[in-house]
Write a protein that holds these residues in place. Sequence first.
Motif, PDB file in Angstrom:
ATOM      1  N   HIS A  25       0.745  -0.987   0.090  1.00 55.51           N
ATOM      2  CA  HIS A  25       0.089   0.190   0.032  1.00 55.51           C
ATOM      3  C   HIS A  25       0.856   1.206  -0.225  1.00 55.51           C
ATOM      4  N   TYR A  60       4.090   2.041   1.922  1.00 59.06           N
ATOM      5  CA  TYR A  60       5.409   1.597   1.744  1.00 59.06           C
ATOM      6  C   TYR A  60       6.573   2.399   0.852  1.00 59.06           C
ATOM      7  N   LYS A  67      12.512  -4.775   9.253  1.00 61.30           N
ATOM      8  CA  LYS A  67      11.633  -3.929   9.558  1.00 61.30           C
ATOM      9  C   LYS A  67      11.826  -3.022   8.313  1.00 61.30           C
ATOM     10  N   MET A  88       8.541   3.171   6.960  1.00 59.33           N
ATOM     11  CA  MET A  88       7.508   3.512   6.126  1.00 59.33           C
ATOM     12  C   MET A  88       7.321   4.918   5.820  1.00 59.33           C
ATOM     13  N   PRO A 123     -10.667  -7.251   7.199  1.00 58.56           N
ATOM     14  CA  PRO A 123     -10.741  -5.927   6.727  1.00 58.56           C
ATOM     15  C   PRO A 123     -10.428  -6.090   5.081  1.00 58.56           C
ATOM     16  N   TRP A 167      -4.788  -5.682   2.795  1.00 59.70           N
ATOM     17  CA  TRP A 167      -4.633  -4.926   4.109  1.00 59.70           C
ATOM     18  C   TRP A 167      -3.852  -6.017   5.127  1.00 59.70           C
ATOM     19  N   LYS A 168      -4.224  -7.082   5.096  1.00 55.24           N
ATOM     20  CA  LYS A 168      -3.558  -8.052   5.708  1.00 55.24           C
ATOM     21  C   LYS A 168      -2.372  -8.668   5.390  1.00 55.24           C
ATOM     22  N   HIS A 169      -1.620  -8.078   4.419  1.00 48.83           N
ATOM     23  CA  HIS A 169      -0.572  -8.645   3.999  1.00 48.83           C
ATOM     24  C   HIS A 169       0.506  -8.664   5.058  1.00 48.83           C
ATOM     25  N   ARG A 170       0.880 -10.040   5.371  1.00 49.35           N
ATOM     26  CA  ARG A 170       1.764 -10.514   6.418  1.00 49.35           C
ATOM     27  C   ARG A 170       3.041 -10.805   6.034  1.00 49.35           C
ATOM     28  N   LEU A 210     -11.744  -5.743  16.036  1.00 52.00           N
ATOM     29  CA  LEU A 210     -10.645  -5.277  15.064  1.00 52.00           C
ATOM     30  C   LEU A 210      -9.798  -6.079  14.575  1.00 52.00           C
ATOM     31  N   ASP A 211      -9.782  -6.270  13.451  1.00 54.64           N
ATOM     32  CA  ASP A 211      -8.982  -7.543  12.703  1.00 54.64           C
ATOM     33  C   ASP A 211      -7.593  -6.487  12.248  1.00 54.64           C
ATOM     34  N   GLY A 245      -4.825  -8.399  11.032  1.00 57.04           N
ATOM     35  CA  GLY A 245      -3.887  -9.015  10.357  1.00 57.04           C
ATOM     36  C   GLY A 245      -4.147 -10.520  10.607  1.00 57.04           C
ATOM     37  N   THR A 272      -0.557  -5.240  10.598  1.00 55.03           N
ATOM     38  CA  THR A 272       0.310  -5.279   9.627  1.00 55.03           C
ATOM     39  C   THR A 272       0.373  -3.734   9.200  1.00 55.03           C
ATOM     40  N   GLN A 273       1.353  -3.499   8.268  1.00 57.05           N
ATOM     41  CA  GLN A 273       1.778  -2.210   7.972  1.00 57.05           C
ATOM     42  C   GLN A 273       0.822  -1.704   7.171  1.00 57.05           C
ATOM     43  N   ASN A 274       0.044  -2.270   6.495  1.00 57.56           N
ATOM     44  CA  ASN A 274      -1.051  -1.619   5.854  1.00 57.56           C
ATOM     45  C   ASN A 274      -2.175  -1.548   6.739  1.00 57.56           C
ATOM     46  N   MET A 275      -2.312  -2.154   7.844  1.00 56.69           N
ATOM     47  CA  MET A 275      -3.577  -1.730   8.600  1.00 56.69           C
ATOM     48  C   MET A 275      -3.215  -0.718   9.857  1.00 56.69           C
ATOM     49  N   VAL A 288      -2.498   2.399  10.123  1.00 54.16           N
ATOM     50  CA  VAL A 288      -3.423   3.771  10.262  1.00 54.16           C
ATOM     51  C   VAL A 288      -4.731   3.497  10.598  1.00 54.16           C
ATOM     52  N   ALA A 289      -5.440   2.386  10.063  1.00 54.84           N
ATOM     53  CA  ALA A 289      -6.851   2.116  10.432  1.00 54.84           C
ATOM     54  C   ALA A 289      -6.900   1.579  11.953  1.00 54.84           C
ATOM     55  N   THR A 328      -9.220   3.696  14.407  1.00 52.12           N
ATOM     56  CA  THR A 328     -10.291   3.002  15.291  1.00 52.12           C
ATOM     57  C   THR A 328     -10.072   3.021  16.808  1.00 52.12           C
ATOM     58  N   ALA A 361       6.432  -6.875   6.887  1.00 57.56           N
ATOM     59  CA  ALA A 361       4.905  -6.528   6.764  1.00 57.56           C
ATOM     60  C   ALA A 361       4.431  -6.256   7.940  1.00 57.56           C
ATOM     61  N   VAL A 362       4.832  -6.641   9.215  1.00 59.85           N
ATOM     62  CA  VAL A 362       4.007  -6.395  10.317  1.00 59.85           C
ATOM     63  C   VAL A 362       4.861  -5.475  11.200  1.00 59.85           C
ATOM     64  N   LEU A 363       4.163  -4.873  12.319  1.00 60.08           N
ATOM     65  CA  LEU A 363       4.713  -3.847  13.046  1.00 60.08           C
ATOM     66  C   LEU A 363       5.079  -4.824  14.170  1.00 60.08           C
TER      67      LEU A 363
END
Lengths: 525, 176
Positions: A129, A132, A147, A150, A185, A206-209, B52-53, B55, B98-101, B103-104, B108, B136-138
């Motif tokens: 997204h 990155y 890590k 971002m 999500p 959104w859940k890319h892990r 709240l999901d 990831g 996740t990095q992509n989640m 902000v959301a 929330t 990809a995750v914090l």
Amino acid sequence: MNHTKELISIFSKEIPAKNIVEGCNNEVYAPINEEEFAKAITTLSARDSSLISLFCAESFGKNKGFTLFYAFEKAGSEEIIILQRALKSNHANSIAEQFPSASWYEREIMDGFGVRFDDAFDKRRLFLHERYPDDFHPLLKSFKNEKVKMKSSVKPEDEYQFREVHGEGVYHIPVGPVHAGIIEPGHFRFSVIGETIFNLEVRMFWKHRGIEKLAEGKTPLECVRIAETISGDETVANAVAFSNAVEKISNINVPVRAWHLRTIFLELERIYSHLGDMAGMIIDIAYPVGASPFFILREEMFRQNDALTGSRFMKGIVAPSGLKKDIPEDALGNLSSYLEAFSGRFCEAIKVAHSSSFSVIDRLETTGVVRKDLIKPLHITGPVARASGALTDTRIDHPYGIYGNLGLSRKFLERGDVISRFDLKAAEVLDSVRIIRKMIKEMPKGSVIKAGDIADGYAISVVEAPRGQSVHWLYLKNGVVDRYKVRTASFCNWQAIEHAVLGNIVPDFPLINKSMNLSYAGTDL
Amino acid sequence: MGANMLKVVSNVFKRKKTEDFKFRDAEFEELGLRLKKEIGSIFGRSLAIRELDSGSDNSTEIELVNLTTPYYDVERFGVSFVASPRHADVIIITGAVTQNMAVAVKKTYDATPAPKLVIAIGDDACNGGIFKDSYAVLGGADKIIPVDAKIPGNPPTPKEILKGLLALMKVIRNRK
């Protein structure tokens, strides 16, 4: 092998026969040079082949650069044809005009490896997204998993561009990524006129892990746990697909008892998954009384899973070479007698859902039609495809384990609406019950794990998960995973929902979504 | 009054027949009643949870949905899952963030009225689990929002989640 001969004859002009390599698991690798590639794609397109996966590997074999793999299947042939295209640079041409499902794969390869598809009609990023960093490509071998920094903010012009639909009376409804229910999500951008959906664009990942990168450098035994987390409710399907790839590479013959038990787990997973969808469809039309019997049966299935394996999702039982542990006979006996009563209760629940209220049928019929002509271009699989008249079923098309001996029949319905998916899943549940009871009855004695050394090599492995075809490609080097590519059914099926909702009203979206049962985690990886 | 109306009226007043549920688990019932009492005294009868999901692999969501189905039916104990963070007392967060989640997740949390509590459910939400070293995750939920209680598991069972809610009540009491 007849198919290899057939392939050699198809590509007699493009590929010298001596270059075609038979893979470990009924797949054929056809290395192709850049000059002949476009012609080969046209040939495959004219031959009515379906693109089942498209992925990239760096440093594959002797090629230090990028190799693209285009995997195709064709109805009536068990064999999978893989065009193997060694790139000379990080540029390639797109095949999305001939195979529309290629678009997401190409965007995925662009994100992962930085390979540019210069003539692609959609060049937006996919799983990376906006935040990155630019020029970040996590699947490059030069990137060690760590890590990343971002972007702290995103300029408006760098935000994701949705397809815009304009005109008098058109308005947009953005939904998600955080939804109102207990759901995963995702973002849905509806363009609506009145109440009718005129356009829908889904934005996922959104859940890319980082599952594929995480797999690199892991031993097969470590990696099977990663495979299980691809999508929690497809734990067994993905663990079996991964393990099967390892076993094919290493030429390990898994004991027949282990395959009987794996088949039981795979079908139990299908039953509880379908029960959840059926309950969900009835809940989404606000009829909890009708949904309750399905929820009750589903909870009982979770308890059966737990009694057999020690996990309600059957996590930690499947492993390369067989199973982690054997299942006691009394647990299998209990399951068999439970299932004897199950079918009657299940049929009663269907009868209630079908007959107790006309408003149930009214909401389910003609809603969310998936057109049959979309199945091939988008490579839609599983119950969604079978409810729209497709004969596809990986258990029969590319039999694995002992599925080839079960004499399975193809189930399908024609109309492609929500009720077709409901009814098709009902029929599949009853089929799975029969398969499990047959497996228990014919359960052979013996070990559930085969000792054997794990070899280096590569193989494709396809499994029919509850949602459809799951494709795994594994490349083992020096005893660890060098590249693991997963494509679950949802990755393709998600793109079908953009079409299925058109002309429907917005309040029917949750119902259509539930009936297609798309996994977010399984898509986002 | 027509026959139909009579039917409607008699339906309202006549004795209701409900199914006799024999399948409930005694331990779960006891935990539930204890939770109900705690919710009654701390929250004034109801605990509103926003899920709240961030990831997860979706199995934790499935167990949370299971809590609302007939075998468990936690609404009996005052627990409800609400559609908006604006209505929530508690956020239940699942999965590594996740990095992509990211902000959301923050938005929330910010949208939930104070005082608010956060429970991380599942190994990934507790500490990043299998994904903790991924680009990809914090990491676990506490990398981005304050977490008041953790319920580990892959995923935890409905009963373990209920026990976790009871543990949260204890956390709140100890703070008072």
